[in-house]
Design an enzyme around this catalytic site. Sequence first.
Site, mmCIF file in Angstrom:
data_model
loop_
_atom_site.group_PDB
_atom_site.id
_atom_site.type_symbol
_atom_site.label_atom_id
_atom_site.label_comp_id
_atom_site.label_asym_id
_atom_site.label_seq_id
_atom_site.Cartn_x
_atom_site.Cartn_y
_atom_site.Cartn_z
ATOM 1 N N GLU A 247 0.815 -1.211 0.000
ATOM 2 C CA GLU A 247 0.000 0.000 0.000
ATOM 3 C C GLU A 247 0.853 1.267 0.000
ATOM 4 O O GLU A 247 1.923 1.301 0.604
ATOM 5 C CB GLU A 247 -0.885 0.015 1.253
ATOM 6 C CG GLU A 247 -1.823 -1.171 1.327
ATOM 7 C CD GLU A 247 -2.572 -1.243 2.651
ATOM 8 O OE1 GLU A 247 -3.760 -1.565 2.614
ATOM 9 O OE2 GLU A 247 -1.959 -0.981 3.715
ATOM 10 N N ASP B 109 -7.752 -4.795 8.978
ATOM 11 C CA ASP B 109 -7.333 -3.613 8.226
ATOM 12 C C ASP B 109 -7.220 -3.867 6.726
ATOM 13 O O ASP B 109 -6.468 -3.193 6.021
ATOM 14 C CB ASP B 109 -6.007 -3.076 8.780
ATOM 15 C CG ASP B 109 -4.907 -4.116 8.714
ATOM 16 O OD1 ASP B 109 -5.169 -5.227 8.214
ATOM 17 O OD2 ASP B 109 -3.789 -3.812 9.145
#
Lengths: 347, 347
Positions: free
Chosen positions: A64, A235
């Site tokens: 990410e 998450d």
Amino acid sequence: MTQPSDKALVPFVSVDNMMRLVHHIGLEQMITQIATQIESDFKRWESFDKTPRIPAHSPHGVIELMPTSDGEAYGFKYVNGHPKNTSEGLQTVTAFGLLADVYTGYPTLLTEMTMLTALRTAATSALVGKYLAPKSATTMAMIGNGAQSEFQCLAFKAMCGIDTVRLYDTDANATAKCAANLQGKGLTVVACKTPEEAIEGAQIITTCTADKKNATILTDNMVGPGVHINAIGGDCPGKTELHSDILLRSEIFVEYPEQTRIEGEIQALDSDHPVTEMWEVMTGQAMGRTDDRQITLFDSVGFAIEDFSALRYIKNAIEGTDFFEPLDMLADPDDPRDLFGMLMRAG
Amino acid sequence: MTQPSDKALVPFVSVDNMMRLVHHIGLEQMITQIATQIESDFKRWESFDKTPRIPAHSPHGVIELMPTSDGEAYGFKYVNGHPKNTSEGLQTVTAFGLLADVYTGYPTLLTEMTMLTALRTAATSALVGKYLAPKSATTMAMIGNGAQSEFQCLAFKAMCGIDTVRLYDTDANATAKCAANLQGKGLTVVACKTPEEAIEGAQIITTCTADKKNATILTDNMVGPGVHINAIGGDCPGKTELHSDILLRSEIFVEYPEQTRIEGEIQALDSDHPVTEMWEVMTGQAMGRTDDRQITLFDSVGFAIEDFSALRYIKNAIEGTDFFEPLDMLADPDDPRDLFGMLMRAG
């Protein structure tokens, strides 16, 4: 070797220098200071450009990028999440980050963030705990005893008055590791054999497990009134830790709803299920805990502004020290239009 | 100092090492090899995760992240675009990039990319020129004589048979700089005083100007039949170089339409104006130039796969050499769950 100009040199904080910095400042002190920076940035939430992080998913994990900017500084973090790594002797999460000057676009700091992410995650959790946990809380259940667990325990000790932690992990070796690391750190540490045992008498429950799947670490009957749940392991899309019945009984607090609805525990709920943003609690625009039987849930996924705060903290902390080295990362010819001439002269 | 493990060390290519590598391989050779890598990656276009780059705009310029992945490697570039920098003695564009292993999420290469971006941009332009420019082309007009210009000229010489370049810039000093740098490089160099003079007899027109606004570098009556236009300066919302009448007379070729419609010359056109993707031309699924009176326009904005190709090229090129240094960027404790223990042992 040609001599790069000052502008071409980016201060770089290696893992070794980050660890030296932590010992220089003191771990609990540094977590507390980072939390102060995060709180101050959350209180000016509307001055930030915000976007959900940009993920690259694969069957093996996720990579990410997490950018944000306040119009003066720009920061981003690179972070991976590979739960399967642990079994191969690698970290689940590694990270590095960068700050840049919005005015010039030139980077001003490059730093390791594996260690720093552990610090800022713990700082965020305990900062939110200050707002949401029962004021009388002294005991925390720590479910999931991996790389983040000790940082969480010490952050809640430093910032929320926790004096006892009750540890549980599906892997007893992880619990033994965490317990050993916390010896002599000013906490009463209880190693537990079941999650039920771990949450006995705990006013705060922190869940930090790492499977990339929908797991049920806590079931509904385990959570009594008045508890604060700090859920940091869910998450990713398809990665949650809590049974949805707990969610329905809780007041839910989040960092940035646009991202949390994709990645957090609330991905299991309707997309309009009410949540409260923590920056609104911090600025007094929204209520935090309103009574002592309420279950509060911090559905934490980690947001770019927390990294931005941590990066700015590090940039200030290393100024005038030797906890960094200059990195020859930017080509900066004397005449900015003469990149080619710079290259030729290096020949 | 603690000794980081091998996995914690990321090969880093500094600006100095990048310049040494260019001289070791040879500039035109290296551009040609990078173009080969780009062509090979464009031919497997569908194996990539693609997304328009993620920009952070400010009144001063833009900072962008450009990620992509082919499922095995992940790459991204950080790049800024600050046209106003030049007047302050700074580069308009600086960049660095990173490759990572999708399987572990661990970074495997960090490198300067200011120099490398100039090389990959020139490589992409000349590669597309090979497909679209008239086969008999020998003269290129180079409009905009800034940091990218010499790289463009030499790429078209190496890959498209250009033997003459005609230079123009609104700043005569930039033209003089470019002309001086190209002396002895095997090109006939003509410094021109107007854009009209620069395009005389040119079969290829390259525009590479840097204002962050809608400018009109070329007007409709300047562009005759059969010309190939390589437009690389229009690469931001509100930043274009060509009069829209030229666009309407041209066959338009792009890298990735989803990004080009936001950033390229075609932002001036309807959102369904037909364009051809270069990967389709390279794989034979779409036609390139179909007749010698056609105006072909490469509306280039720069796409993440080009950086990915360049990063992979560098990763291979430095293997077994000393053109990099190991960077202690990743915390990698012996027991991956014991980040805290690693920190404590460093105390």
